[in-house]
Design a protein around this motif. Structure first.
Motif, PDB file in Angstrom:
ATOM      1  N   THR A 109       8.136  -7.242   8.114  1.00 43.01           N
ATOM      2  CA  THR A 109       7.519  -6.516   7.998  1.00 43.01           C
ATOM      3  C   THR A 109       8.772  -5.234   7.130  1.00 43.01           C
ATOM      4  O   THR A 109       8.044  -5.050   5.846  1.00 43.01           O
ATOM      5  N   ALA A 158       8.352  -7.660   3.901  1.00 42.42           N
ATOM      6  CA  ALA A 158       7.192  -7.512   3.034  1.00 42.42           C
ATOM      7  C   ALA A 158       7.104  -5.711   2.562  1.00 42.42           C
ATOM      8  O   ALA A 158       6.409  -6.216   1.231  1.00 42.42           O
ATOM      9  N   LEU A 159       7.276  -4.865   2.923  1.00 44.95           N
ATOM     10  CA  LEU A 159       6.888  -3.972   2.705  1.00 44.95           C
ATOM     11  C   LEU A 159       7.835  -2.499   2.435  1.00 44.95           C
ATOM     12  O   LEU A 159       7.813  -1.687   1.896  1.00 44.95           O
ATOM     13  N   ALA A 201       3.648  -0.979  10.720  1.00 45.97           N
ATOM     14  CA  ALA A 201       3.396  -1.681   9.663  1.00 45.97           C
ATOM     15  C   ALA A 201       2.552  -0.640   8.924  1.00 45.97           C
ATOM     16  O   ALA A 201       2.876  -0.265   7.792  1.00 45.97           O
ATOM     17  N   ILE A 202       1.924   0.231   9.573  1.00 41.49           N
ATOM     18  CA  ILE A 202       0.970   1.102   9.569  1.00 41.49           C
ATOM     19  C   ILE A 202       1.479   1.624   8.692  1.00 41.49           C
ATOM     20  O   ILE A 202       1.727   2.761   7.208  1.00 41.49           O
ATOM     21  N   LEU A 220       4.696   2.019   7.340  1.00 42.36           N
ATOM     22  CA  LEU A 220       5.772   1.360   6.153  1.00 42.36           C
ATOM     23  C   LEU A 220       4.409   1.210   4.511  1.00 42.36           C
ATOM     24  O   LEU A 220       4.442   1.383   3.842  1.00 42.36           O
ATOM     25  N   TYR A 221       3.281   0.827   4.821  1.00 39.08           N
ATOM     26  CA  TYR A 221       2.248   0.113   3.994  1.00 39.08           C
ATOM     27  C   TYR A 221       1.837   1.498   3.123  1.00 39.08           C
ATOM     28  O   TYR A 221       1.601   1.819   2.466  1.00 39.08           O
ATOM     29  N   GLU A 222       1.512   2.808   4.474  1.00 41.47           N
ATOM     30  CA  GLU A 222       1.685   3.895   4.021  1.00 41.47           C
ATOM     31  C   GLU A 222       2.482   4.621   2.254  1.00 41.47           C
ATOM     32  O   GLU A 222       1.969   4.988   1.440  1.00 41.47           O
ATOM     33  N   ARG A 223       3.535   4.429   3.046  1.00 42.56           N
ATOM     34  CA  ARG A 223       4.805   4.658   2.497  1.00 42.56           C
ATOM     35  C   ARG A 223       4.231   4.188   1.181  1.00 42.56           C
ATOM     36  O   ARG A 223       4.689   4.612  -0.136  1.00 42.56           O
ATOM     37  N   LYS A 224       3.975   2.677   0.528  1.00 48.32           N
ATOM     38  CA  LYS A 224       4.354   2.113  -0.267  1.00 48.32           C
ATOM     39  C   LYS A 224       3.466   1.913  -0.786  1.00 48.32           C
ATOM     40  O   LYS A 224       2.955   2.092  -1.810  1.00 48.32           O
ATOM     41  N   ARG A 225       1.686   2.760   0.204  1.00 47.50           N
ATOM     42  CA  ARG A 225       0.333   2.604  -1.119  1.00 47.50           C
ATOM     43  C   ARG A 225       0.475   3.930  -1.630  1.00 47.50           C
ATOM     44  O   ARG A 225       0.287   4.003  -3.468  1.00 47.50           O
TER      45      ARG A 225
END
Length: 225
Positions: A109, A112-113, A216-217, A219-224
């Motif tokens: 993850t 990926a992120l 994963a959540i 990392l996604y929040e930071r990338k978003r």
């Protein structure tokens, strides 16, 4: 290669084994040079990419392989050749995460992120162990690793409840998300060291998220953003 099934031997020798053409190819793509390679003589693969290899009988490959369908190639690589460091602005620091599947999934993850690093405390599963390596899907060769205490601040500790909602938290250019063991979460001592504690809101009655899902959540929040 049989010895490398043991973490103690991997630590002692500074080596790890990599089963299957996809993982060995990922290592080669990342610039790692294998110490040794065994190739199934009846089903050879990656011959054009390997400087040297030993052709062995299929029966021996079956005995060595830990996979349901024996690998056609097994490579041995040096731990010291894996990427390391905390230069990435984003990171995951794991405290006593002992399940190798979770550790490998988190590395995958982070790949990926990211770009992101993964820092590991004592008591974490070996990211170069067979199960973790398979779960990483080759990301282990691209994601830098570090020791837990090397993770740069600020630290945002993820806790099941009681922290500020993750979506409301201000996240700067650099952040390390800190996650704890599957059953016990972060220790009180580590939680106190965090600059912020954050929670991912859960449905009523839900106890917690799997640690790899929580990572994963985050990392996604930071990338978003």
């Amino acid at each position: 290669m049989r010895k490398l099934a043991s973490r103690r031997q991997r630590d002692k020798l500074g080596l790890f084994a990599c089963e299957g053409e996809d993982l060995v190819a990922a290592a080669l793509d990342a610039g790692l040079e294998p110490v040794d390679v065994l190739v199934d003589a009846e089903r050879p693969v990656l011959e054009d990419r390997l400087r040297r290899s030993e052709l062995v009988a299929s029966e021996l490959m079956g005995e060595l392989s830990s996979l349901a369908h024996p690998a056609r190639v097994i490579g041995v690589f040096r731990r010291a050749d894996l990427r390391s460091g905390t230069d990435a602005p984003l990171g995951i620091a794991l405290w006593h995460v002992g399940d190798p599947g979770n550790v490998g999934t988190i590395v995958r993850t982070a790949d990926a992120l990211g770009p992101a690093f993964v820092a590991l405390s004592a008591g974490c599963a070996d990211p170069a162990g067979p199960k973790a390596l398979r779960a990483s899907m080759g990301a282990l060769f691209r994601v830098p690793l570090a020791r837990f205490d090397e993770a740069p601040r600020p630290w945002v500790g993820l806790v099941p409840r009681g922290g500020r909602p993750l979506v409301e938290l201000e996240l700067g250019e650099r952040v390390t998300f800190v996650l704890g063991a599957e059953r016990d979460g972060l220790s009180a001592e580590v939680a106190e060291q965090c600059d912020e504690l954050a929670s991912i809101p859960l449905a009523e009655g839900a106890e917690s998220l799997n640690v790899a899902v929580a990572a994963a959540i985050a990392l996604y929040e930071r990338k978003r953003r």
